[in-house]
Design a protein around this motif. Sequence first.
Motif, PDB file in Angstrom:
ATOM      1  N   ASP A  55     -19.636  29.620  -7.354  1.00 40.67           N
ATOM      2  CA  ASP A  55     -18.534  30.563  -7.544  1.00 40.67           C
ATOM      3  C   ASP A  55     -18.096  30.680  -8.995  1.00 40.67           C
ATOM      4  O   ASP A  55     -17.320  31.574  -9.334  1.00 40.67           O
ATOM      5  N   ILE A  56     -18.534  29.773  -9.855  1.00 41.21           N
ATOM      6  CA  ILE A  56     -18.127  29.824 -11.253  1.00 41.21           C
ATOM      7  C   ILE A  56     -18.910  30.917 -11.974  1.00 41.21           C
ATOM      8  O   ILE A  56     -19.872  31.481 -11.435  1.00 41.21           O
ATOM      9  N   ALA A  57     -18.479  31.231 -13.195  1.00 42.91           N
ATOM     10  CA  ALA A  57     -19.129  32.295 -13.951  1.00 42.91           C
ATOM     11  C   ALA A  57     -20.599  31.961 -14.201  1.00 42.91           C
ATOM     12  O   ALA A  57     -20.948  30.826 -14.537  1.00 42.91           O
ATOM     13  N   LEU A  58     -21.435  32.966 -14.044  1.00 42.97           N
ATOM     14  CA  LEU A  58     -22.888  32.814 -14.187  1.00 42.97           C
ATOM     15  C   LEU A  58     -23.374  33.730 -15.308  1.00 42.97           C
ATOM     16  O   LEU A  58     -23.365  34.952 -15.175  1.00 42.97           O
ATOM     17  N   HIS A  59     -23.763  33.127 -16.409  1.00 40.88           N
ATOM     18  CA  HIS A  59     -24.369  33.858 -17.518  1.00 40.88           C
ATOM     19  C   HIS A  59     -25.852  33.497 -17.570  1.00 40.88           C
ATOM     20  O   HIS A  59     -26.217  32.347 -17.326  1.00 40.88           O
TER      21      HIS A  59
END
Length: 250
Positions: A55-59
């Motif tokens: 669920d955390i930001a995915l770069h």
Amino acid sequence: MKRTDYTIEVCANSVQSCIAAQQGGADRVELCAALAEGGITPSFATIALARANTDIALHVIVRPRGGDFLYTALEVATMEADIQSMHSLHVDGVVVGCLTADGDIDLRTLDRLMEAAQGLPVTFHRAFDRCRDPLTAVRQLRAAGVARILTSGQQPTAPEGAPLLRQLVSEAGPQLSIMPGCGVNENNIRQLAADTGAHEFHFSASATVKSQMRIRNDQVAMGAAGVDEYTCTETSATRVRRTIEALCGK
């Protein structure tokens, strides 16, 4: 400083590493393949599974090969197509880097990649550490709308590059984040924060994982000779948590 004063990005080389980064308390992952080559674009299945399991930001890094950062027209077209295809995978940002033959930011290529990103935050990766004039490069990247620069301060590790990193933080201003990375760990991150004034940090927090193969043939190499092909590295949730605690306290 409070935990909310910092953003923690973990360099992840697999879906499992992305999950471990989240479990350890990271805010964001940079998903790569082939970290031994400095990171290249992972498969789209890997990106999709990372997105489905975190669920955390995915770069995601967009880099077609290892080596230098001077790209052919075909390689630039590949990077554009990769970025355009990632929109359907619901990534939160992309990580790119491109230089001219003279060691300047390749602004023409960067403009094409920024356009392909269509508003997704863009990080300029450690290609920056091979720029001939880092302060000019910071100003150019800020004007181009880049969100952050991942850099070791043009030294082998970020702690060694702390003097330049502090200059870069000052030059970048509030619009552009300078994110120290390379050699950042639980033993030096707090001092690095004090020395640089940075508020985003990038590290792998990796641990060695041994192969479970019982039958082995060490006479046949699948890659470079001399590499231990019965071990790999993955992000450790424990090390992520320990590094954050070293920076912010428990």
